[in-house]
Design a protein around this motif. Structure first.
Motif, PDB file in Angstrom:
ATOM      1  N   VAL A 252       0.841  -1.206   0.000  1.00 24.99           N
ATOM      2  CA  VAL A 252       0.000   0.000   0.000  1.00 24.99           C
ATOM      3  C   VAL A 252       0.874   1.253   0.000  1.00 24.99           C
ATOM      4  O   VAL A 252       0.650   2.179  -0.794  1.00 24.99           O
TER       5      VAL A 252
ATOM      6  N   LEU B 224      -4.335  11.236  -9.521  1.00 25.99           N
ATOM      7  CA  LEU B 224      -4.851  10.860  -8.197  1.00 25.99           C
ATOM      8  C   LEU B 224      -6.160  10.093  -8.308  1.00 25.99           C
ATOM      9  O   LEU B 224      -6.584   9.443  -7.365  1.00 25.99           O
ATOM     10  N   TYR B 225      -6.757  10.163  -9.484  1.00 25.90           N
ATOM     11  CA  TYR B 225      -7.976   9.408  -9.745  1.00 25.90           C
ATOM     12  C   TYR B 225      -7.749   7.916  -9.510  1.00 25.90           C
ATOM     13  O   TYR B 225      -8.639   7.199  -9.091  1.00 25.90           O
TER      14      TYR B 225
ATOM     15  N   ALA C 174      -2.428  16.544 -11.120  1.00 24.83           N
ATOM     16  CA  ALA C 174      -3.414  16.013 -10.181  1.00 24.83           C
ATOM     17  C   ALA C 174      -4.292  14.917 -10.775  1.00 24.83           C
ATOM     18  O   ALA C 174      -4.886  14.139 -10.032  1.00 24.83           O
ATOM     19  N   GLY C 175      -4.370  14.839 -12.115  1.00 28.43           N
ATOM     20  CA  GLY C 175      -5.271  13.881 -12.737  1.00 28.43           C
ATOM     21  C   GLY C 175      -5.013  12.450 -12.332  1.00 28.43           C
ATOM     22  O   GLY C 175      -5.937  11.640 -12.248  1.00 28.43           O
TER      23      GLY C 175
ATOM     24  N   LEU D  44      -3.044  -3.603  -1.500  1.00 28.10           N
ATOM     25  CA  LEU D  44      -3.581  -4.455  -0.428  1.00 28.10           C
ATOM     26  C   LEU D  44      -3.659  -5.909  -0.881  1.00 28.10           C
ATOM     27  O   LEU D  44      -3.185  -6.828  -0.206  1.00 28.10           O
TER      28      LEU D  44
ATOM     29  N   LEU E 256      -5.736   6.590  -7.366  1.00 25.90           N
ATOM     30  CA  LEU E 256      -5.249   6.267  -6.026  1.00 25.90           C
ATOM     31  C   LEU E 256      -6.040   5.151  -5.333  1.00 25.90           C
ATOM     32  O   LEU E 256      -5.440   4.198  -4.840  1.00 25.90           O
ATOM     33  N   PRO E 257      -7.378   5.234  -5.298  1.00 28.78           N
ATOM     34  CA  PRO E 257      -8.097   4.145  -4.616  1.00 28.78           C
ATOM     35  C   PRO E 257      -7.829   2.781  -5.231  1.00 28.78           C
ATOM     36  O   PRO E 257      -7.654   1.799  -4.506  1.00 28.78           O
TER      37      PRO E 257
ATOM     38  N   ILE F  91      -4.296   1.694  -4.149  1.00 28.76           N
ATOM     39  CA  ILE F  91      -4.209   1.253  -2.759  1.00 28.76           C
ATOM     40  C   ILE F  91      -4.826  -0.134  -2.615  1.00 28.76           C
ATOM     41  O   ILE F  91      -4.262  -1.026  -1.979  1.00 28.76           O
ATOM     42  N   LEU F  92      -5.961  -0.327  -3.274  1.00 27.95           N
ATOM     43  CA  LEU F  92      -6.619  -1.636  -3.228  1.00 27.95           C
ATOM     44  C   LEU F  92      -5.720  -2.709  -3.835  1.00 27.95           C
ATOM     45  O   LEU F  92      -5.569  -3.806  -3.289  1.00 27.95           O
TER      46      LEU F  92
END
Lengths: 105, 163
Positions: free
Chosen positions: B110, B129-130, B126-127, B140, B132-133, B136-137
């Motif tokens: 992660v 960062l879309y 910044a685009g 994991l 990111l979720p 992170i998943l």
């Protein structure tokens, strides 16, 4: 698996959700067009930045500075009137009793 | 000392082989640049042995060599900081003795992906960062997978890792 592992997994899942909310709120990009349909027929389509008031007899839709909302409706539940303003791609307001659908794209 | 160097070289080449195997199939359809990170299973063995210096050495060497072999030097901006930071975090977590290899692997995965997102944010705007979720998943899931592999391997070869 130790106790700490579960904490790590919990923190990781929490960060997925948090970043998901963050990304979703940041990147629902602004819509450009508005489409209103009633009984599956398109009755209005236009630019979201052109302020306008659309009266359908049963419903009144207002386009105001890049956002769209339902000002009035004859329906009983008034869900569409209480719906928040929509301005981001893919959002919609539905008035099910009057079969009115407002979409922004 | 000579035995140590030989072991590190062995670990490093095992990492590179894992990296090569990974480069044969792409998981990029999930989000750009997503990888399983098989080579981290090898580096985790050194963390499990509490040889932090060795883990760091092998990891940095692996990242440098695999950038030269399989991709380009630009990818170093992504892999090197993320690799070092996630390894440091993993080791610090393992030292607390409250987490197993699976836990530190998840944390490492992660953190690695968060670091890469930060790098991408700095380089590309910044685009990104879309993603990111999803990243992170992915960290994991792949972390749990890699940690399990590493734990099972460590149990079997622990007695042979004497250097």
């Amino acid at each position: 698996m130790k106790k700490g592992d579960y904490i790590i997994i919990a923190v990781a899942i929490a960060s997925v959700i948090l970043s998901g909310i963050l990304a979703f709120s940041l990147f629902g990009s602004a819509a450009t067009s508005v489409t209103v349909s009633q009984n599956n027929k398109v009755v209005y389509s236009g630019n979201i930045n052109t302020d306008n008031e659309i009266t359908l007899g049963t419903n009144t839709i207002v386009i105001n500075s890049g956002a769209v909302y339902m000002k009035d409706a004859t329906c009983k539940n008034q869900i569409c009137v209480n719906h928040k303003k929509i301005s981001k791609k893919g959002e919609s307001i539905t008035c099910l009793p009057n079969k009115v659908l407002v979409e922004v794209e | 000392m000579a035995k140590k160097i030989t072991f590190y070289a062995l670990f490093c080449s095992a990492c590179l082989i894992c990296g090569y195997i990974e480069s044969l199939f792409s998981l990029s359809f999930i989000a750009p640049g997503i990888k399983l990170g098989l080579s981290n299973a090898v580096a985790l063995l050194l963390v499990a042995k509490r040889d932090f210096k060795g883990a760091l050495l092998v990891n940095v060497a692996r990242i440098l060599i695999s950038a030269l072999l399989f991709s380009n030097l630009f990818s170093l901006c992504f892999s090197l900081p993320a690799g070092i930071i996630s390894l440091v975090f993993s080791y610090l977590l393992y030292k607390t003795d409250k987490v197993s290899l699976i836990g530190i692997s998840i944390a490492g995965g992660v953190i690695h992906n968060i670091c890469q997102s930060v790098t991408a944010y700095l380089l590309l705007g910044a685009g990104v960062l879309y993603y990111l979720p999803f990243l992170i998943l992915a960290g994991l899931i792949s972390g749990a997978f890699i940690g399990t592999i590493s734990l099972l391997t460590f149990k079997r070869i622990e007695k042979h890792l004497k250097f």
